[in-house]
Design a protein around this motif. Structure first.
Motif, mmCIF file in Angstrom:
data_model
loop_
_atom_site.group_PDB
_atom_site.id
_atom_site.type_symbol
_atom_site.label_atom_id
_atom_site.label_comp_id
_atom_site.label_asym_id
_atom_site.label_seq_id
_atom_site.Cartn_x
_atom_site.Cartn_y
_atom_site.Cartn_z
ATOM 1 N N LEU A 13 0.794 -1.225 0.000
ATOM 2 C CA LEU A 13 0.000 0.000 0.000
ATOM 3 C C LEU A 13 0.827 1.276 0.000
ATOM 4 O O LEU A 13 0.497 2.220 -0.709
ATOM 5 N N PRO A 14 1.954 1.356 0.737
ATOM 6 C CA PRO A 14 2.720 2.619 0.737
ATOM 7 C C PRO A 14 3.263 3.018 -0.617
ATOM 8 O O PRO A 14 3.616 4.165 -0.815
ATOM 9 N N GLU A 15 3.332 2.066 -1.588
ATOM 10 C CA GLU A 15 3.797 2.449 -2.912
ATOM 11 C C GLU A 15 2.800 3.362 -3.620
ATOM 12 O O GLU A 15 3.156 4.098 -4.516
ATOM 13 N N PHE A 16 1.523 3.292 -3.209
ATOM 14 C CA PHE A 16 0.489 4.004 -3.947
ATOM 15 C C PHE A 16 -0.096 5.173 -3.166
ATOM 16 O O PHE A 16 -0.637 6.093 -3.749
ATOM 17 N N ILE A 17 -0.050 5.140 -1.838
ATOM 18 C CA ILE A 17 -0.581 6.244 -1.035
ATOM 19 C C ILE A 17 0.595 6.968 -0.393
ATOM 20 O O ILE A 17 1.317 6.394 0.424
ATOM 21 N N SER A 18 0.781 8.209 -0.738
ATOM 22 C CA SER A 18 1.911 8.977 -0.232
ATOM 23 C C SER A 18 1.667 9.385 1.220
ATOM 24 O O SER A 18 0.525 9.444 1.671
ATOM 25 N N PRO A 19 2.736 9.680 1.971
ATOM 26 C CA PRO A 19 2.556 10.139 3.363
ATOM 27 C C PRO A 19 1.699 11.388 3.457
ATOM 28 O O PRO A 19 0.986 11.586 4.425
ATOM 29 N N LEU A 20 1.752 12.269 2.418
ATOM 30 C CA LEU A 20 0.939 13.486 2.430
ATOM 31 C C LEU A 20 -0.545 13.156 2.448
ATOM 32 O O LEU A 20 -1.334 13.834 3.102
ATOM 33 N N GLU A 21 -0.938 12.074 1.729
ATOM 34 C CA GLU A 21 -2.347 11.696 1.671
ATOM 35 C C GLU A 21 -2.821 11.074 2.977
ATOM 36 O O GLU A 21 -4.013 10.931 3.197
ATOM 37 N N GLN A 22 -1.899 10.634 3.853
ATOM 38 C CA GLN A 22 -2.276 10.050 5.131
ATOM 39 C C GLN A 22 -2.231 11.070 6.268
ATOM 40 O O GLN A 22 -2.687 10.794 7.365
ATOM 41 N N THR A 23 -1.710 12.256 6.020
ATOM 42 C CA THR A 23 -1.566 13.274 7.061
ATOM 43 C C THR A 23 -2.932 13.857 7.431
ATOM 44 O O THR A 23 -3.741 14.163 6.557
ATOM 45 N N VAL A 24 -3.180 13.999 8.716
ATOM 46 C CA VAL A 24 -4.430 14.610 9.190
ATOM 47 C C VAL A 24 -4.358 16.116 8.962
ATOM 48 O O VAL A 24 -3.442 16.789 9.446
ATOM 49 N N ILE A 25 -5.308 16.638 8.195
ATOM 50 C CA ILE A 25 -5.340 18.061 7.869
ATOM 51 C C ILE A 25 -6.225 18.837 8.843
ATOM 52 O O ILE A 25 -5.882 19.928 9.280
ATOM 53 N N LYS A 26 -7.380 18.250 9.194
ATOM 54 C CA LYS A 26 -8.341 18.993 10.020
ATOM 55 C C LYS A 26 -9.216 18.007 10.766
ATOM 56 O O LYS A 26 -9.552 16.934 10.253
ATOM 57 N N TRP A 80 -14.110 24.399 6.746
ATOM 58 C CA TRP A 80 -14.231 22.994 6.340
ATOM 59 C C TRP A 80 -14.391 22.875 4.824
ATOM 60 O O TRP A 80 -13.803 22.003 4.187
ATOM 61 N N PHE A 81 -15.209 23.738 4.244
ATOM 62 C CA PHE A 81 -15.444 23.688 2.794
ATOM 63 C C PHE A 81 -14.134 23.867 2.030
ATOM 64 O O PHE A 81 -13.812 23.089 1.119
#
Length: 472
Positions: free
Chosen positions: A70-83, A181-182
């Protein structure tokens, strides 16, 4: 004791400590005949100073398990909590299937790739979560986000629609919270890839390696003998089908080149001028009035049998029946709104809202939009009403007269709010974005929505003052 003889001339002597260990025969393929199943025997003795070599698996399934992670396809940026935060949530569609709207408080966790929904009113503690608990979530890749006023009577509502057909409404009474949020969700969606290659790559990441292997093996297999005949039939059929399609295309091209122009059809009366979707002043010119006849008819019917109806103008009528009514009006059929097929008053109100929504230029003209927004921002109430009144007096005659009769009608609706539950605020939410909107959508649409609702609400409460004098 003598060492065991080997068939190879270069066999090594046994170590003294292994005198009692029998030789283990190992089959070795010859280099000249890689497919020959006959093999030679060779003594294999494991000594203390030699380590056993683990066999290397060449099975494709083992490779797929180690290579497709899975880490090959989902970057750490996409897993970071934004809000993170609490909002009202209502899921209205699941996989394209419509669901009954049910608002509930939910704790949202937004990452660069998805939104997780926890059934909590505040941040859930990890210790309180049951083992194996998995929150509901939405994949934002390819999703669409937009503000909506028709899906709910609540204010500050926006909708998220995923590519899989899931639809969720999110709401908060606090303007700054819902705006943050929007924009956070919109920015997350815009950062995600939208091309097909990335979408397929994400799909591979979500699939198990065994499923991928099965699909690869299935694709690589040759068709079975019993299926070859049907395959040949399909190929022959597709060739004939292509010929038929080309013949149909050729006929359509000839028909299109010979068809009469729109102007000719209008002159012959085959195509008539539309009521829905036409400019307000053009409709009034054709009818020789300053208020469209259809608007007058709808208002009269609603005041006759709809003032006491719960949720009038908020509850949606049957869309198919509304479209049928629209067809009658556009074809200039003899319309009688007291007919039994229009007995549902929500069909009449739905058609009236559709008429104003489909105007190429809204009832409040585009050139007046910024002026009305600035007027509603004025702090002093008396100056605010005076400024709005001056702007209304400057409107073109069809816009002014139609606006006057509409707001006087909506004032009658609000006067019976104890029966129909439609307050001036509710009517502002319904009619604000329909009657007043900017010519080009910008990032300030959510802020404008607040001003649109406030303007309609103020004009309803001060209707007699704003329309007290006729235009010259």
């Amino acid at each position: 004791m003598q060492p065991l003889a080997s068939s190879d001339s270069g066999a090594e002597k046994l170590h003294p400590s292994h005198e009692n260990i029998a030789a283990v025969p190992m089959r070795i393929k010859t280099a000249n005949s890689p497919h020959d199943r006959h093999s030679q025997s060779k003594s294999m003795i494991l000594s203390d100073n030699l380590k056993a070599i683990e066999p290397i698996s060449r099975h494709r399934r083992n490779h797929s398990q180690h290579n497709l992670t899975l880490p090959e396809f989902i970057s750490p940026l996409e897993q970071t909590v934004i809000k993170e935060g609490c909002l009202l949530k209502a899921k209205i569609a699941d996989g394209g299937k419509k669901l009954r709207k049910n608002w509930a408080t939910s704790w949202l966790v937004l990452t660069g790739r998805k939104i997780e929904f926890y059934k909590e009113s505040k941040q859930p503690a990890v210790a309180n979560l049951k083992p194996g608990y998995k929150p509901e979530w939405m994949d934002l890749c390819g999703a669409h986000i937009e503000w909506t006023t028709e899906k709910s009577s609540k204010k500050n509502v926006f909708q998220i629609t995923t590519i899989s057909g899931n639809e969720v409404l999110l709401q908060s009474d606090i303007d700054i919270v819902i705006l943050e949020w929007f924009h956070a969700i919109k920015n997350a969606i815009e950062r995600l890839p939208k091309d097909k290659s990335n979408m397929s790559r994400n799909k591979i990441a979500r699939s198990s390696s065994s499923e991928l292997l099965n699909s690869f093996e299935t694709d690589s297999k040759e068709p079975k003998a019993e299926n070859r005949r049907s395959l040949i039939f399909r190929l022959n059929y597709s060739i004939s089908d292509t010929t038929d399609r080309n013949r149909v295309k050729s006929r359509l091209k000839k028909f299109i080149t010979r068809r009469p122009s729109m102007r000719t059809l209008q002159e012959k009366g085959i195509i008539k001028d539309q009521i829905f979707g036409s400019h307000l002043h053009k409709v009034c010119e054709r009818e020789g009035s300053t208020v469209p006849q259809f608007v007058k008819m709808c208002i009269n019917v609603v005041e006759k049998r709809g003032l006491d109806v719960d949720g009038i103008y908020r509850v949606s009528g049957n869309l198919a029946t509304i479209q049928k009514l629209r067809f009658f009006v556009n074809q200039e059929e003899k319309l009688n709104l007291d007919d039994s097929q229009w007995e549902d008053i929500h069909v009449v109100t739905g058609a009236l809202k559709m008429f104003f929504r489909e105007l190429p230029e809204p009832l409040f003209p585009y050139c007046f939009f910024e002026q009305f927004v600035e007027a509603i921002k004025i702090q002093d109430n008396n100056n605010k009403v005076k400024c709005i009144k001056d702007l209304v007096q400057k409107l073109p005659r069809p816009n002014y007269d139609t606006m006057k009769i509409l707001f006087e009608h909506l004032q009658k609706i609000a006067a019976k709010e104890n029966l129909n539950l439609m307050t001036p605020q509710s009517l502002g939410i319904v009619f604000g974005p329909t009657l007043l909107r900017p010519e080009k959508e910008t990032g300030s649409m959510a802020v404008y929505m607040v001003y649109q609702n406030q303007l309609v609400e103020l004009m309803l409460s001060k209707c007699s003052t704003i329309f007290s004098s006729e235009k010259d």
